[in-house]
Design a protein around this motif. Structure first.
Motif, PDB file in Angstrom:
ATOM      1  N   PRO A 249       0.675  -1.383   0.085  1.00 11.92           N
ATOM      2  CA  PRO A 249      -0.053   0.028   0.028  1.00 11.92           C
ATOM      3  C   PRO A 249       0.617   1.336   0.222  1.00 11.92           C
ATOM      4  N   PHE A 250       2.065   1.342   0.471  1.00 10.09           N
ATOM      5  CA  PHE A 250       3.104   2.549   0.281  1.00 10.09           C
ATOM      6  C   PHE A 250       2.914   3.142  -1.033  1.00 10.09           C
ATOM      7  N   SER A 251       2.983   2.162  -2.245  1.00  8.04           N
ATOM      8  CA  SER A 251       2.941   2.938  -3.402  1.00  8.04           C
ATOM      9  C   SER A 251       1.263   3.483  -3.740  1.00  8.04           C
ATOM     10  N   TRP A 252       0.189   2.747  -3.296  1.00  3.90           N
ATOM     11  CA  TRP A 252      -1.031   3.211  -3.547  1.00  3.90           C
ATOM     12  C   TRP A 252      -1.131   4.473  -2.791  1.00  3.90           C
ATOM     13  N   TRP A 253      -0.803   4.826  -1.696  1.00  3.56           N
ATOM     14  CA  TRP A 253      -1.056   5.883  -0.907  1.00  3.56           C
ATOM     15  C   TRP A 253      -0.317   7.088  -1.624  1.00  3.56           C
ATOM     16  N   ILE A 254       1.023   6.857  -2.160  1.00  5.39           N
ATOM     17  CA  ILE A 254       1.530   7.907  -2.985  1.00  5.39           C
ATOM     18  C   ILE A 254       0.943   8.356  -4.240  1.00  5.39           C
TER      19      ILE A 254
END
Length: 382
Positions: free
Chosen positions: A120-125
């Motif tokens: 989810p880090f990529s999703w949030w960014i």
């Protein structure tokens, strides 16, 4: 049973209605979702029962209870002095990171991460309109660590923020103090905000020591945000309560700009449970850590005996194992084969970044019997 904490049999666990137990058919052992199988800590269960008995299921109240509990826990466990006035309640760690990213980056900015890292880090960014920049972890004979040279190259190339995972999911790395000090120095040199996801911090296992990012230097405090919750340590993810912590006026001004309604998006029962966990949950957590320590060693033994071509390094924290299946020839995503043929569900490694191709993440926050059955099923495929 694992350690001293009795875990219900799988047939009983299947009565739970959370994602872990509702996503797959009953013939599948579900070991992907980051929920543990341990029974709820009694102080937490008692606090929740009492809330339900008094029909206390309204909105979260604007009290200092959670901030005080977090501050006391951090001082007790990590000798980290937190001013409760610097603690802000948010719905969960993910929402907290997203809301801070909205305030420190603009659409089109670049935000760095270090794969393999929590998907989810990529999703949030991307949710905030920013671009993902990868500075992968380095892996050497002594294990994983931050690649400071890769981070400096990324930071120098106009990165606005870096999302740190501390401890690092999925590899279970507990970052060394000297690496965090160096990271803070790079953040200060290039003007990069560091958002440190410290959700797994209560689950650091014997032999490692958690170092809060904000505790390492003035530079870390000047550029850093810490996100802390009881949701992983005490299995409270569904109750929705977390905190964002600062230690300097510069980052705090962004926290102060959060919507005043953010508190009411937090679960009232989540606050109650989290306060009970941080204040009274140490004995239960000690038993959990003992059980997880046992299971990470058991997993190594099982793989060495039954699946020696799989590559695994014991994690330093948490209940998640990162396993390299590439030598077995099961393709870029071995979890498809494992699920269809062995009826064991794992997380696909490629979702944690390109370095995760051929890998899988396994949740060993379960009974020793379940873990043994899972590896036995998988080994039968080789």
């Amino acid at each position: 049973m694992t350690g001293a904490l009795p875990i219900p049999p799988v047939a009983e666990l299947r009565k739970r209605q959370s994602a872990k137990w509702r996503t797959f058919p009953d013939d599948v052992l579900p070991l992907p979702v980051a929920e543990m199988d341990f029974p709820l800590a009694e102080p937490v269960a008692k606090a929740l029962r009492e809330a339900v008995d008094r029909s206390d299921t309204g909105y979260a109240a604007p009290t200092r209870d959670l901030a005080d509990a977090v501050s006391r826990y951090a001082r007790r466990e990590w000798d980290w002095k937190i001013d409760p006035d610097d603690v802000r309640t948010v719905t969960d760690v993910g929402m907290g990171i997203v809301e801070i990213l909205r305030r420190v980056v603009s659409p089109g900015d670049r935000v760095a991460i270090s794969p393999p890292v929590y998907e989810p880090f990529s999703w949030w960014i991307r949710e905030v309109g920013a671009h993902v920049v990868e500075a992968p972890l380095a892996e050497g004979p002594q294990g994983w660590q931050l690649d400071l040279e890769a981070l400096e190259r990324a930071f120098a190339d106009h990165v606005t923020a870096y999302v740190l995972c501390n401890p690092h999911n999925p590899v279970g790395l507990v970052h060394r103090r000297e690496d965090l000090v160096a990271l803070a120095g790079l953040a200060d040199k290039y003007g990069v905000y560091v958002l440190s996801d410290e959700i797994h911090a209560p689950l650091v296992l014997p032999g490692a020591e958690f170092v809060p990012f904000l505790s390492v230097s003035d530079e870390a405090r000047r550029w850093g945000f810490s996100f802390l919750s009881a949701s992983k340590g005490w299995n409270l993810a569904g109750l929705k309560a977390a905190t964002v912590i600062t230690a300097d006026p510069a980052p705090k001004r962004y926290v102060d700009r959060l919507s005043p309604h953010s508190l009411y998006r937090t679960g009232h029962l989540g606050v109650i449970a989290t306060v009970a966990a941080f204040n009274l949950g140490d004995p239960w957590l000690a038993e959990v850590l003992s059980a997880l320590d046992h299971n990470r060693k058991l997993l190594e033994e099982l793989l060495a005996k039954l699946l020696p071509d799989a590559r695994y390094r014991q994690p330093q924290a948490g209940f998640l194992a990162w396993i390299d299946f590439r030598a077995l020839g099961w393709g870029d995503d071995p979890t498809d084969h494992i699920l269809s043929a062995a009826k064991v569900a794992l997380n696909a490694g490629h979702r944690y970044g390109p370095t995760g191709i051929g890998h899988a993440r396994l949740n060993f926050g379960c009974s020793a019997e379940t873990l043994t059955e899972a590896i036995t099923r998988i080994a039968a495929l080789s």
